[in-house]
Design a protein around this motif. Sequence first.
Motif, PDB file in Angstrom:
ATOM      1  N   LEU A   1      92.892  26.637  54.536  1.00  0.00           N
ATOM      2  CA  LEU A   1      91.716  27.504  54.425  1.00  0.00           C
ATOM      3  C   LEU A   1      92.067  28.891  53.891  1.00  0.00           C
ATOM      4  CD1 LEU A   1      89.901  26.554  57.754  1.00  0.00           C
ATOM      5  CD2 LEU A   1      89.278  25.885  55.434  1.00  0.00           C
TER       6      LEU A   1
ATOM      7  N   TYR B   1      88.362  32.699  48.490  1.00  0.00           N
ATOM      8  CA  TYR B   1      88.667  31.384  49.052  1.00  0.00           C
ATOM      9  C   TYR B   1      89.653  31.461  50.208  1.00  0.00           C
ATOM     10  CZ  TYR B   1      85.684  29.790  45.433  1.00  0.00           C
ATOM     11  OH  TYR B   1      84.568  29.621  44.659  1.00  0.00           O
TER      12      TYR B   1
ATOM     13  N   TYR C   1      89.075  31.694  53.823  1.00  0.00           N
ATOM     14  CA  TYR C   1      87.923  31.519  54.700  1.00  0.00           C
ATOM     15  C   TYR C   1      88.034  32.316  55.998  1.00  0.00           C
ATOM     16  CZ  TYR C   1      86.305  28.091  51.420  1.00  0.00           C
ATOM     17  OH  TYR C   1      85.856  27.500  50.268  1.00  0.00           O
TER      18      TYR C   1
ATOM     19  N   HIS D   1      83.724  36.169  54.298  1.00  0.00           N
ATOM     20  CA  HIS D   1      83.144  35.126  55.150  1.00  0.00           C
ATOM     21  C   HIS D   1      82.972  35.620  56.581  1.00  0.00           C
ATOM     22  CE1 HIS D   1      85.281  32.858  51.939  1.00  0.00           C
ATOM     23  NE2 HIS D   1      84.162  32.150  51.951  1.00  0.00           N
TER      24      HIS D   1
ATOM     25  N   THR E   1      77.265  32.907  53.836  1.00  0.00           N
ATOM     26  CA  THR E   1      77.764  31.763  53.093  1.00  0.00           C
ATOM     27  C   THR E   1      77.038  30.502  53.529  1.00  0.00           C
ATOM     28  OG1 THR E   1      79.715  30.451  52.526  1.00  0.00           O
ATOM     29  CG2 THR E   1      79.655  31.372  54.746  1.00  0.00           C
TER      30      THR E   1
ATOM     31  N   GLN F   1      78.228  27.432  52.156  1.00  0.00           N
ATOM     32  CA  GLN F   1      79.207  26.368  51.956  1.00  0.00           C
ATOM     33  C   GLN F   1      78.536  25.154  51.283  1.00  0.00           C
ATOM     34  OE1 GLN F   1      82.720  26.884  52.570  1.00  0.00           O
ATOM     35  NE2 GLN F   1      81.750  28.874  52.463  1.00  0.00           N
TER      36      GLN F   1
ATOM     37  N   TRP G   1      79.908  30.231  62.069  1.00  0.00           N
ATOM     38  CA  TRP G   1      81.205  30.280  61.392  1.00  0.00           C
ATOM     39  C   TRP G   1      82.287  29.769  62.348  1.00  0.00           C
ATOM     40  CZ3 TRP G   1      81.941  29.400  56.808  1.00  0.00           C
ATOM     41  CH2 TRP G   1      83.102  29.743  56.107  1.00  0.00           C
TER      42      TRP G   1
END
Length: 397
Positions: A92, A101, A103, A109, A119, A121, A365
């Motif tokens: 991640l 990217y 996460y 994020h 986000t 996703q 999250w």
Amino acid sequence: MKPFLPLLLLISLLSANAQDKWPTQAWPKNSPEKLNLNPDSLAALDRDFAAGKYGNVDGMLIIRHGQIAYEASYSHNYAELYKQEAVEKGGLNATDPTGPYNYFSAWWHPFYHGGKLHTLQSVSKTITSMIIGVAVTRKEFPDLDTPVLSFFDTTAVKNIDARKRRMTIRHLLTMTAGFDWHEDLPYSDPNNSCSQLEASFDWVKFTIDFPMSDEPGKVFNYNSGATVLLAHIFRVATGRDIEEYAVKHLFEPLGINNHFWKRSPYGLVDSEGGVYLEKSDVAKLFYLFLKNGKWEGRQIISTDWVQQSVSPYSKFGPNRGYGYKWWLGAYGNKASEVTWGGNGFGGQFPIIIPEYDMVVVFNAWNVLPGAESRNYNPNFLTQKVLNAVVEYQQKKK
């Protein structure tokens, strides 16, 4: 698996029972009681979320009959919660630790740059399908049975065989492309095909070069790369960037004026997981489908596309199905009791409950391994919302 109600019947039920309200400027609000919901039941769920019973839930929005019945947001210090993970390389966090990217990066994020855009996703996949539906409705997108390889220079594509030649756009939409893709591993596992995709530079080439394992159309195999290919096909076929097209023909007509959409290192829109929206705007997109693709008297997406999208191309598990990047879930004893929804990593669950004229949106999250075991999932959330309907009915007796 119980049969799904024929969609045309569902559509006729909705048209007969639902009063059209268009939240283009803003969602109207009403009390839960006036929308036939038990406020005590929704408040109890609110308290559970606030107490952390289901992990890091960021917000919920309950809409019935085109009006907000209940809304809540929850604050978490993600910079502190994921401080250690943010600097440790893994599935991640496989590329630039300061980039989009990672996460665990609180700058990216779950909220974009600490603002209100959350986000989504893999709900981005469902939105990508919506955009294609707009283009199909406008007759600006190819037939779904067009071979995928017709949008590529085949001399530059690896692992071409007869199966890859038979792969079509429809197979990409339904997660039946036939690639030897492995996204059933945890996303924290660097061997997950999607994690490898996001760590690569050219996501389109990474995906189209994958070897085949199955005949297209035969086996459901969840594959984020398939939606990346759809963004590529959209650009080649229409000459337009899919985000640009969405803004003009989908977002703006619905009054969605604020969004962010991540891009791959190569520059292509991240159609598999890159959309950020406020939950009220997510609800607009799903309300459009509840209203059979119509908005303020204008047919944005054809009724036929809505029907195809939420028809189960694949059926699996006791009560689940999958359409054109829509997850379908049977929840009751009647064939009509089927939800249509999106499903995003970390707990992004916009859900349509057509039988009850409802759209609900949940954001969270929960990204660490094992977080998904907290019983926070679409089936659970659907039942919690419907409990409010049942309890209201019982209370009135």
